[in-house]
Design an enzyme around this catalytic site. Structure first.
Site, PDB file in Angstrom:
ATOM      1  N   HIS A  63       2.838   3.780  12.764  1.00 52.09           N
ATOM      2  CA  HIS A  63       3.634   4.705  11.950  1.00 52.09           C
ATOM      3  C   HIS A  63       2.673   5.599  11.169  1.00 52.09           C
ATOM      4  O   HIS A  63       2.266   5.276  10.048  1.00 52.09           O
ATOM      5  CB  HIS A  63       4.537   3.936  10.986  1.00 52.09           C
ATOM      6  CG  HIS A  63       5.509   4.811  10.242  1.00 52.09           C
ATOM      7  ND1 HIS A  63       6.841   4.871  10.564  1.00 52.09           N
ATOM      8  CD2 HIS A  63       5.341   5.650   9.197  1.00 52.09           C
ATOM      9  CE1 HIS A  63       7.456   5.722   9.742  1.00 52.09           C
ATOM     10  NE2 HIS A  63       6.554   6.206   8.900  1.00 52.09           N
ATOM     11  N   HIS A 226       9.016   0.148   6.126  1.00 51.99           N
ATOM     12  CA  HIS A 226       9.014   0.098   4.656  1.00 51.99           C
ATOM     13  C   HIS A 226       9.876  -1.062   4.149  1.00 51.99           C
ATOM     14  O   HIS A 226      10.462  -0.969   3.059  1.00 51.99           O
ATOM     15  CB  HIS A 226       9.509   1.406   4.024  1.00 51.99           C
ATOM     16  CG  HIS A 226       8.981   2.651   4.663  1.00 51.99           C
ATOM     17  ND1 HIS A 226       7.670   2.806   5.050  1.00 51.99           N
ATOM     18  CD2 HIS A 226       9.607   3.822   4.978  1.00 51.99           C
ATOM     19  CE1 HIS A 226       7.505   4.017   5.572  1.00 51.99           C
ATOM     20  NE2 HIS A 226       8.658   4.645   5.543  1.00 51.99           N
ATOM     21  N   ASP A 289       1.791   4.173   7.286  1.00 50.21           N
ATOM     22  CA  ASP A 289       2.400   5.418   6.819  1.00 50.21           C
ATOM     23  C   ASP A 289       1.305   6.463   6.606  1.00 50.21           C
ATOM     24  O   ASP A 289       1.389   7.313   5.717  1.00 50.21           O
ATOM     25  CB  ASP A 289       3.201   5.197   5.533  1.00 50.21           C
ATOM     26  CG  ASP A 289       4.352   6.183   5.363  1.00 50.21           C
ATOM     27  OD1 ASP A 289       4.615   6.952   6.301  1.00 50.21           O
ATOM     28  OD2 ASP A 289       4.986   6.178   4.290  1.00 50.21           O
ATOM     29  N   SER A 293       3.065  11.548   2.777  1.00 51.62           N
ATOM     30  CA  SER A 293       3.104  11.673   1.325  1.00 51.62           C
ATOM     31  C   SER A 293       3.822  10.474   0.744  1.00 51.62           C
ATOM     32  O   SER A 293       4.819   9.997   1.294  1.00 51.62           O
ATOM     33  CB  SER A 293       3.815  12.962   0.913  1.00 51.62           C
ATOM     34  OG  SER A 293       5.163  12.954   1.366  1.00 51.62           O
TER      35      SER A 293
END
Length: 380
Positions: A63, A226, A289, A293
């Site tokens: 990811h 997440h 990730d 951001s």
């Protein structure tokens, strides 16, 4: 040709001391330590002394915002693109790229082009079609066609739910995305995974659970990410994983700080809790990730600032699993090697095994990265 001699192999299962022979981009032979050698007449060969070192599969970061992300605090907050050097220096030899909040300034054409570029540079790169938004903005005219006809595309994502930045998809819309993605996977022989961004919203994993309970689409089509962003969501993720679903933890280099201001679940603690609850360790992955951001909002939903995800967190989380929670190294490593390879159907990836791609990391006994090999070539 490369020969790595007398090295302690975690494949990720622990094989013990071995010699590993690489020809071109494949692992062709694994044998007992001291039993293999390269004939002197072979040109351009390399012998690596693995004494007191550890060999693992190259890491899979499943990811990563390879085009960068951001813009949530304005154009000045857009984050930079990933680079091959920025990935391989952290042990990443396979990356799965995605779009996130911004599917406008960064589109599918650019994502596929970036993915192709990383492949040409020497690592292995794949991507998802779409972004946070539903209806999904595809490269061709449909999700199934994207997955079938674009080699690099393996599924759909990152589709956002339970988040104020999502397009608030209905159950019917979300189900259609899942069905189309599964169809594309079935027709192409790919995973057809729906990568789902889970936000802080109170609905949590509700949409995913409804699709599994009310349709014929199995839990194996989803990879929610997440899952450790807060305690309530994490508890839902445990129940989901116990039903056979796969779950993706997001690593965090600054978790010591974040634990003081929110209830984000530290990766090593979360994995330990899942294992203690009886979750199949093969259904757990960790991703970074990367380049995404990481916006910070106050209780009123007002933007306060932003961090940037880094692939460096992968090995850091593996180390913490071993040192802080006494999780066996082979289980910790599987979360960034064999597990994402199996869940995403990345053939010949994620293992130190004969016939597999020569994507390898060499570590010292303290799990510090020494050398990285991607598709048979030394890249770090």
């Amino acid at each position: 040709m490369k020969l790595i001699q007398n090295i302690d192999v975690y494949a990720p299962d622990h094989l013990g001391k071995k010699d590993v022979l690489i020809i071109h981009d494949k692992i062709v032979k694994i044998a007992d330590a001291g039993s293999l050698s390269i004939p002197s007449y072979f040109p351009e060969s390399e012998q690596i002394d693995g004494t007191n070192l550890i060999l693992t599969p190259g890491f899979i970061d499943c990811h990563v915002h390879v085009l960068g992300g951001g813009g949530e605090g304005g154009f000045a907050n857009r984050t930079p693109e990933a680079t091959m050097e920025g990935l391989t220096k952290f042990g990443v030899t396979t990356v799965v790229g995605c779009l996130g909040t911004d599917g406008i300034g960064r589109d599918m054409c650019a994502l596929v082009a970036k993915t192709k570029g990383l492949n040409e540079q020497g690592i292995s790169a794949y991507c998802y079609t779409g972004s946070y938004q539903v209806p999904v903005r595809t490269l061709t005219d449909s999700i199934p066609k994207d997955i079938m006809m674009i080699q690099e595309i393996i599924g759909t994502g990152e589709i956002a739910i339970s988040d104020h930045r999502s397009s608030q998809p209905t159950f019917e819309e979300f189900t259609r995305v899942a069905a189309d993605t599964r169809l594309g996977g079935v027709l192409s022989g790919k995973a057809g995974i729906i990568n789902v961004h889970l936000g802080d919203g109170s609905r949590g994993m509700e949409l995913i659970n409804r699709v599994i309970d009310e349709t014929e689409i199995p839990a194996s089509q989803f990879l929610p990410t997440h899952v450790n962003r807060n305690e309530a969501l994490f508890c839902q993720a445990i129940e989901y994983a116990l039903k056979g679903g796969a779950v993706d933890f997001t690593g965090n280099e600054d978790i010591d700080y974040w634990e003081t201001i929110c209830d984000e679940v530290r990766v090593c603690k979360g994995i330990k809790r899942m294992l203690n609850a009886g979750v199949n360790p093969n259904r757990i992955t960790i991703s970074s990730d990367g380049q995404g951001s990481l916006p910070i909002y106050n209780k009123k939903g007002e933007f306060q600032g932003m961090g940037v995800g880094q692939s460096s967190c992968l090995l850091k989380e593996v180390k913490e699993c071993v040192s802080m929670e006494n999780i066996p190294l082979e289980i910790a490593l599987s979360t960034i090697t064999s597990n994402p390879a199996d869940i995403l159907h990345l053939n010949k990836k994620g293992r130190v095994q004969e016939g597999y791609d020569a994507d390898l990391c060499i570590l010292d006994k303290n799990l510090q990265l020494i050398k990285v090999i991607a598709r048979g070539k030394s890249v770090y």
